[in-house]
Design an enzyme around this catalytic site. Structure first.
Site, short mmCIF file in Angstrom:
data_model
loop_
_atom_site.label_atom_id
_atom_site.label_comp_id
_atom_site.label_asym_id
_atom_site.label_seq_id
_atom_site.Cartn_x
_atom_site.Cartn_y
_atom_site.Cartn_z
N HIS A 17 0.84 -1.20 0.00
CA HIS A 17 0.00 0.00 0.00
C HIS A 17 0.88 1.26 0.00
O HIS A 17 0.54 2.26 -0.63
CB HIS A 17 -0.92 0.00 1.23
N ASP A 108 -5.81 5.82 2.09
CA ASP A 108 -5.92 4.44 1.63
C ASP A 108 -7.38 4.00 1.74
O ASP A 108 -8.04 4.28 2.75
CB ASP A 108 -5.03 3.58 2.54
N HIS A 141 -20.11 -5.15 -5.30
CA HIS A 141 -21.26 -6.06 -5.40
C HIS A 141 -21.43 -6.85 -4.10
O HIS A 141 -22.55 -7.06 -3.65
CB HIS A 141 -21.08 -7.02 -6.58
N SER A 275 5.27 -9.34 0.38
CA SER A 275 5.71 -8.98 1.74
C SER A 275 4.97 -9.73 2.84
O SER A 275 5.34 -9.64 3.99
CB SER A 275 5.53 -7.47 1.94
N TRP A 348 -1.28 -7.15 -6.33
CA TRP A 348 -1.60 -6.20 -7.41
C TRP A 348 -0.38 -5.40 -7.86
O TRP A 348 -0.19 -5.15 -9.05
CB TRP A 348 -2.75 -5.27 -6.99
N1 UDP Z 1 8.90 -6.07 -3.38
C1 UDP Z 1 10.23 -5.67 -3.35
N2 UDP Z 1 11.17 -6.61 -3.14
C2 UDP Z 1 10.90 -7.92 -2.94
C3 UDP Z 1 9.54 -8.33 -2.98
C4 UDP Z 1 8.57 -7.38 -3.21
O1 UDP Z 1 10.54 -4.50 -3.54
O2 UDP Z 1 11.83 -8.69 -2.72
C5 UDP Z 1 7.87 -5.05 -3.60
C6 UDP Z 1 7.18 -5.23 -4.94
O3 UDP Z 1 7.93 -4.54 -5.94
C7 UDP Z 1 5.80 -4.65 -4.70
C8 UDP Z 1 5.58 -4.87 -3.21
O4 UDP Z 1 6.84 -5.17 -2.63
O5 UDP Z 1 5.77 -3.27 -5.00
C9 UDP Z 1 4.64 -6.02 -2.91
O6 UDP Z 1 3.34 -5.65 -3.22
P1 UDP Z 1 2.29 -6.68 -3.79
O7 UDP Z 1 1.01 -5.95 -3.96
O8 UDP Z 1 2.81 -7.35 -5.00
O9 UDP Z 1 2.18 -7.81 -2.67
P2 UDP Z 1 1.91 -7.80 -1.08
O10 UDP Z 1 3.24 -7.69 -0.43
O11 UDP Z 1 1.01 -6.61 -0.77
O12 UDP Z 1 1.27 -9.12 -0.84
#
Ligand code: UDP
Length: 451
Positions: A17, A108, A141, A275, A348
């Site tokens: 986010h 957000d 929805h 993450s 995303w």
């Molecule tokens: N990311 C990064 N390095 C890593 C793994 C992920 O910089 O080793 C960044 C990735 O580029 C993205 C974010 O962490 O911008 C992860 O967001 P995402 O929506 O894909 O997944 P979430 O962590 O929210 O499940």
């Protein structure tokens, strides 16, 4: 005139986010307004920040400093809401009596209550949606009770302006209701008060989700502003905008880039599950075998909390083929010519990054909006394959090997690569001067300046 517009921006304190909302803030600031990016205390300890010349930063309390024991997700969500409501109100009051009183709050969409706080203190606001418009529409929805929850396994539904979706394609919280009630409410409630907002800011671009964007636009003022990826990877107009700039984990920059530099074009599988996602030991073992058997070079992000699940000696045994790191500069990695395929959990941001950098994917979604993103990656944008799971929900080594080989070596993989390169062009086009997202951001800033 525009220099006087002051905008406050607040993300939910998660990596997926922070990145898009911070990028949007930079784009706003590049068009004139003064932007204050507000983070909260729980992430302050872990933040690896690079100074941004675009925005100023402020920290407010989310009560995490007072938490003495492990909280349930429910407690966390409640505490966050009540503490941030208080500290955000104080922050707005303080800024209201400063030289540059804020005109607007971008919050957000996980925090719809922040819009009410802004209005109580005399400023307007808009939610920023960090998920796809298709997912926004699905939650809309669901919020209206139009999707019967829980959905029966194996059934499918038809919703306006999107393909028919099976239960495996829907956001998991719509049917996985037992475990995460608080998260389900958090996600579906994003759509609780959005109709009062004059803007709905969405991290997507028109061409990517044309049908559902049109459907939403015929009802509300949706404003597509994505993909929110550093300018250097798209239009290159903001010279200093090379990376996101706020990492909750420390990236192994040099190790990754030096290793990739030694590999052939399109030969490496990059694997990351973002993450938050975690896997059991059985699944981790299947992944290790799938990678070994594919015989490809691989760069795998295994976060520190996950490393203990790797089979003993795996890293020593695979030094020839692979590199395991705890976090990497994902954009730089995806942009590297050696990377031929991205095995992803389909968050995303990861999805948009792969599309924007032209990298085909092996989709291994886990929960939340990831299954829906996987459906679109495979069937709509045609830039990847999806791993089939066993009845126990495991991706086997054979299936992993097969999918990797199909993307990196197969004929279909070539087509997916070509499609991905087309999306890359279209993503860039949206953010270039006069592109759909660029025009939307200009218009947003111009209207705020006039308000
Ligand atoms: N990311 C990064 N390095 C890593 C793994 C992920 O910089 O080793 C960044 C990735 O580029 C993205 C974010 O962490 O911008 C992860 O967001 P995402 O929506 O894909 O997944 P979430 O962590 O929210 O499940």
């Amino acid at each position: 005139m525009e220099g006087e517009t002051h905008i406050l921006v607040i993300p939910y304190p998660l990596q997926g986010h922070i990145n898009p909302i911070l990028q949007f803030s930079k784009r706003l600031a590049s068009k004139g307004p003064r932007v204050t990016f507000v983070t909260t205390t729980s992430i302050n300890k872990s933040i690896q920040a690079q100074a941004s010349s675009f925005v100023s930063f402020e920290i407010i309390s989310d009560g995490s400093e007072e938490v003495e024991r492990l909280e349930t997700i429910d407690e966390h969500v409640q505490r966050f809401k009540s503490k941030v409501s208080e500290s955000l109100a104080k922050l707005i009051q303080r800024h209201n009596s400063s030289k540059y009183p804020p005109k607007f709050l971008v919050c957000d969409s996980f925090m719809p209550w922040a819009l009410d706080i802004a209005r109580q203190h005399g400023i307007d606001g808009a939610p920023f949606f960090t998920q796809s418009c298709v997912v926004n529409a699905i939650y809309y929805h669901a919020h209206r009770g139009e999707i019967k929850m829980p959905l029966e396994e194996g059934s499918s539904i038809s919703l306006p302006s999107m393909p028919s979706l099976g239960s495996n394609d829907l956001p998991s919280f719509l049917f996985d209701t037992g475990l995460y009630v608080a998260l389900q409410n958090l996600l579906v409630n994003q759509l609780s008060n959005f109709q009062d907002a004059n803007w709905l800011l969405c991290n997507t671009f028109d061409k990517l989700e044309a049908e559902v964007v049109n459907w939403m636009a015929s009802r509300w003022t949706i404003t597509t502003v994505g993909p929110t990826i550093p300018s250097m990877h798209l239009d290159k107009r903001l010279e200093e905008d090379k990376d996101y700039g706020l990492n909750l984990f420390k990236p192994n920059m040099d190790t990754c880039m030096e290793w990739l530099d030694t590999k052939e074009i399109g030969s490496v599988v990059y694997i990351s599950f973002g993450s938050l996602a975690t896997h059991g030991e059985e699944q981790m073992e299947e992944i290790t075998w799938g990678l070994k058997n594919s015989n490809c070079h691989f760069l795998w992000v295994v976060r520190e909390s996950e490393v203990k699940k790797l089979p003993i000696n795996f890293q020593q045994e695979t030094t020839e083929k692979g590199l395991v790191v705890s976090w990497c500069p994902q954009l730089e990695v995806l942009a590297h010519k050696a990377v031929g395929c991205f095995m992803t959990h389909c968050g995303w941001n990861s999805t948009l990054e792969a599309l924007s950098l032209g990298v085909p994917m092996v989709a291994m979604p886990q929960w939340s909006d990831q299954p829906t993103n996987a459906k679109f990656i495979v069937d709509v944008w045609k830039v990847g394959v999806r791993i089939k799971l066993t009845e126990k929900g495991i991706a086997t080594k054979e299936e992993i090997e097969l999918c990797i080989k199909e993307v990196i070596e197969g004929e279909r993989g070539q087509i997916m690569k070509r499609n991905a390169l087309r999306w890359k062009e279209w993503a860039k086009e949206a953010m270039e001067e006069g592109g759909s997202s660029d025009k939307n951001i200009e218009e947003f800033v111009a209207k705020l300046a006039r308000s």
